[in-house]
Design a protein around this motif. Structure first.
Motif, short mmCIF file in Angstrom:
data_model
loop_
_atom_site.label_atom_id
_atom_site.label_comp_id
_atom_site.label_asym_id
_atom_site.label_seq_id
_atom_site.Cartn_x
_atom_site.Cartn_y
_atom_site.Cartn_z
N LEU A 171 0.83 -1.19 0.00
CA LEU A 171 0.00 0.00 0.00
C LEU A 171 0.87 1.25 0.00
CD1 LEU A 171 -3.12 0.30 0.10
CD2 LEU A 171 -2.86 0.81 2.53
N LYS A 172 0.61 2.15 -0.93
CA LYS A 172 1.35 3.41 -1.06
C LYS A 172 0.54 4.32 -1.98
CE LYS A 172 4.16 1.11 -4.59
NZ LYS A 172 5.50 0.63 -4.95
N PRO A 173 0.83 5.63 -2.01
CA PRO A 173 0.02 6.54 -2.82
C PRO A 173 -0.07 6.17 -4.30
CG PRO A 173 1.33 7.78 -1.25
CD PRO A 173 1.79 6.36 -1.15
N GLU A 174 1.01 5.60 -4.86
CA GLU A 174 0.98 5.20 -6.28
C GLU A 174 -0.03 4.10 -6.53
OE1 GLU A 174 5.53 5.43 -5.53
OE2 GLU A 174 3.72 5.50 -4.29
N ASN A 175 -0.36 3.31 -5.51
CA ASN A 175 -1.30 2.20 -5.67
C ASN A 175 -2.71 2.56 -5.22
OD1 ASN A 175 0.54 0.48 -6.81
ND2 ASN A 175 1.08 -0.54 -4.90
N LEU A 176 -2.97 3.86 -5.14
CA LEU A 176 -4.31 4.35 -4.87
C LEU A 176 -4.75 5.19 -6.06
CD1 LEU A 176 -3.79 5.36 -1.13
CD2 LEU A 176 -4.83 3.27 -2.02
N LEU A 177 -5.48 4.55 -6.96
CA LEU A 177 -5.92 5.24 -8.17
C LEU A 177 -7.07 6.18 -7.84
CD1 LEU A 177 -5.82 2.37 -10.83
CD2 LEU A 177 -4.04 4.02 -10.21
N CYS A 178 -7.19 7.23 -8.65
CA CYS A 178 -8.16 8.28 -8.35
C CYS A 178 -8.95 8.68 -9.59
CB CYS A 178 -7.45 9.53 -7.82
SG CYS A 178 -6.39 9.25 -6.39
N ALA A 179 -10.25 8.77 -9.41
CA ALA A 179 -11.11 9.44 -10.38
C ALA A 179 -11.21 10.88 -9.91
CB ALA A 179 -12.48 8.78 -10.45
N GLY A 180 -11.02 11.83 -10.79
CA GLY A 180 -11.01 13.22 -10.39
C GLY A 180 -9.64 13.83 -10.60
N GLU A 181 -9.63 15.14 -10.74
CA GLU A 181 -8.40 15.85 -11.06
C GLU A 181 -7.79 16.58 -9.87
OE1 GLU A 181 -6.83 15.64 -13.96
OE2 GLU A 181 -8.38 14.28 -14.70
N SER A 182 -8.48 16.54 -8.73
CA SER A 182 -7.93 17.21 -7.55
C SER A 182 -8.33 16.44 -6.31
CB SER A 182 -8.44 18.65 -7.46
OG SER A 182 -9.80 18.68 -7.05
N LEU A 183 -7.62 16.70 -5.21
CA LEU A 183 -7.90 16.02 -3.95
C LEU A 183 -9.26 16.42 -3.38
CD1 LEU A 183 -4.38 16.23 -2.27
CD2 LEU A 183 -5.53 14.15 -3.05
N ASP A 184 -9.77 17.58 -3.79
CA ASP A 184 -11.03 18.06 -3.25
C ASP A 184 -12.22 17.21 -3.67
OD1 ASP A 184 -9.75 20.16 -1.97
OD2 ASP A 184 -9.87 21.44 -3.75
N ALA A 185 -12.10 16.51 -4.80
CA ALA A 185 -13.21 15.70 -5.31
C ALA A 185 -12.70 14.34 -5.75
CB ALA A 185 -13.91 16.43 -6.45
N VAL A 186 -11.93 13.71 -4.90
CA VAL A 186 -11.25 12.48 -5.29
C VAL A 186 -12.09 11.26 -4.93
CG1 VAL A 186 -9.97 12.05 -3.16
CG2 VAL A 186 -8.96 11.43 -5.34
N ASP A 187 -11.96 10.22 -5.75
CA ASP A 187 -12.60 8.93 -5.50
C ASP A 187 -11.49 7.88 -5.53
OD1 ASP A 187 -14.38 6.89 -5.15
OD2 ASP A 187 -15.10 6.87 -7.22
N ILE A 188 -11.16 7.32 -4.37
CA ILE A 188 -10.00 6.44 -4.21
C ILE A 188 -10.37 4.99 -4.51
CG2 ILE A 188 -8.38 5.45 -2.51
CD1 ILE A 188 -7.62 8.22 -3.16
N LYS A 189 -9.47 4.30 -5.25
CA LYS A 189 -9.63 2.86 -5.48
C LYS A 189 -8.25 2.20 -5.32
CE LYS A 189 -13.52 3.36 -8.68
NZ LYS A 189 -14.58 2.45 -8.23
N ILE A 190 -8.19 1.19 -4.46
CA ILE A 190 -6.95 0.45 -4.23
C ILE A 190 -6.65 -0.41 -5.45
CG2 ILE A 190 -5.79 -1.25 -2.77
CD1 ILE A 190 -7.74 -0.40 -0.52
N CYS A 191 -5.40 -0.39 -5.92
CA CYS A 191 -5.03 -1.20 -7.08
C CYS A 191 -3.75 -2.00 -6.79
CB CYS A 191 -4.84 -0.32 -8.32
SG CYS A 191 -3.29 0.61 -8.34
N ASP A 192 -3.33 -2.77 -7.78
CA ASP A 192 -2.08 -3.55 -7.77
C ASP A 192 -2.03 -4.52 -6.59
OD1 ASP A 192 0.34 -4.62 -8.32
OD2 ASP A 192 1.46 -2.75 -8.35
N LEU A 193 -2.77 -5.61 -6.73
CA LEU A 193 -2.82 -6.63 -5.69
C LEU A 193 -1.83 -7.77 -5.97
CD1 LEU A 193 -5.50 -5.03 -5.26
CD2 LEU A 193 -6.49 -7.16 -4.43
N GLY A 194 -0.78 -7.47 -6.71
CA GLY A 194 0.19 -8.50 -7.06
C GLY A 194 0.96 -9.05 -5.87
N GLN A 195 1.08 -8.26 -4.79
CA GLN A 195 1.79 -8.72 -3.59
C GLN A 195 0.84 -9.21 -2.50
OE1 GLN A 195 5.00 -9.04 -3.13
NE2 GLN A 195 5.79 -8.01 -4.94
#
Length: 322
Positions: free
Chosen positions: A127-151
């Protein structure tokens, strides 16, 4: 793979390459992760931990959605929903501390995803910021999705695991001390580091080596002692580590301007003893995230179980929609 066109490489690593592509059947963009290893059959594909975790964890709004698995010409392709940003990129664009209401909203979404993953028997390990994908262009309206479950690993799986997991800055003390028995609390430590970085507007434990990483952590939370974390003290002694005693002011000192509720959550997530670290469920019940939940409204939980993925893949041959 014929339904996907305009492939453009957007990332990659040791094990695979990621492309942005267009779905000519349904329209819109998708992300395709192509594994470098060659696979002769679906049975070989099923041995991949990422396949197991993605197909056994029911769908959830805060975990990136796997749309399709395709085996073609011995190449395994994961077709995911496409999200244009990740949390690291948005944090860098924001430049500086993030307002606490925004931090609460980001953490509520992240903890929702982690709780769902842990409840269904898996922990992420990277888990790290690079593995948290986001819909939206700014933190004010972000939608977080966890990705990269290879580990990812099953919570009930038995160690030893591979030693190198997660980017060093987000690695928990038990992993840094090479414990053979770490589990889902390692994800909660990483979530705490992400929270601290959002509140502070910069990396909080930017270690240059594993020993330096431990020094930076213990300078804040203090070293393990036999009465606070006996296994940690034993692991340090076994490796001959005698780190200088730092301030030990506690994790709350990382964000002096945060609210008492945010400081308490940070302290519980960054507890050096993994057995005393907050679980995702406990963190969601905290006052800090209760406020975020009230702001966000009821979550739209999507729960579709894939009970017999092997039979599904075997019956579909070239591609499986999951």
């Amino acid at each position: 793979m014929n339904r996907y066109s305009d492939l453009r490489e957007i990332g990659g690593g040791t094990f695979g390459v990621v492309y942005e592509a267009t779905d000519t059947h349904k329209g819109g963009k998708v992300a395709i992760k192509r594994i470098k290893q060659a696979f002769a059959s679906w049975k070989e594909c099923l041995s991949l931990r990422e396949v197991a975790s993605l197909t056994k964890i029911p769908k959830h709004p805060h975990i990136v959605r796997l749309r399709q698995l395709i085996l073609e010409n011995k190449c395994l392709n994961f077709v995911f929903e496409y999200l244009p940003n990740d949390l690291l990129r948005l944090m860098r664009a924001h430049k500086g501390p993030v307002p606490e209401p925004t931090v609460r909203r980001v953490m509520w979404q992240l903890l929702q995803g982690l709780h769902h993953m842990h409840r269904h028997g898996f922990f992420h390990r990277d888990l790290k910021p690079e593995n948290l994908l986001c819909a939206g262009e700014s933190l004010d309206a972000v939608d977080i999705k966890i990705c990269d479950l290879g580990q990812a690993r099953e919570v009930r799986s038995r160690p030893p695991y591979t030693e190198y997991v997660s980017t060093r800055w987000y690695r928990s003390p038990e992993i840094l001390l090479r414990s053979r028995h770490y589990n889902s609390p390692a994800d909660m430590w990483a979530a705490g580091v992400v929270m601290a970085e959002l509140l502070l507007g910069r990396p909080v434990f930017p270690g240059t080596s594993e020993v330096n990483q431990l020094y930076l952590i213990m300078d804040v939370v203090g070293p393990p002692a036999h009465d606070s974390w006996s296994e940690g003290a034993r692991l340090m002694a076994a490796q001959g580590l005698t780190l200088p005693r730092g301030s030990g002011l506690g994790a709350a000192s990382l964000a002096p301007d945060a609210s008492p509720a945010a400081k308490l959550l940070l302290t519980e997530l960054l507890a050096i003893n993994p057995q005393r670290r907050a679980t995702a469920a406990a963190a969601l019940a905290s006052e800090c995230d209760a406020e975020a939940a009230a702001e966000a409204g009821p979550a739209a939980h999507l729960s579709v179980d894939t009970d017999n993925i092997e039979a599904l893949l075997g019956s579909l041959g070239q591609g499986a929609v999951v």
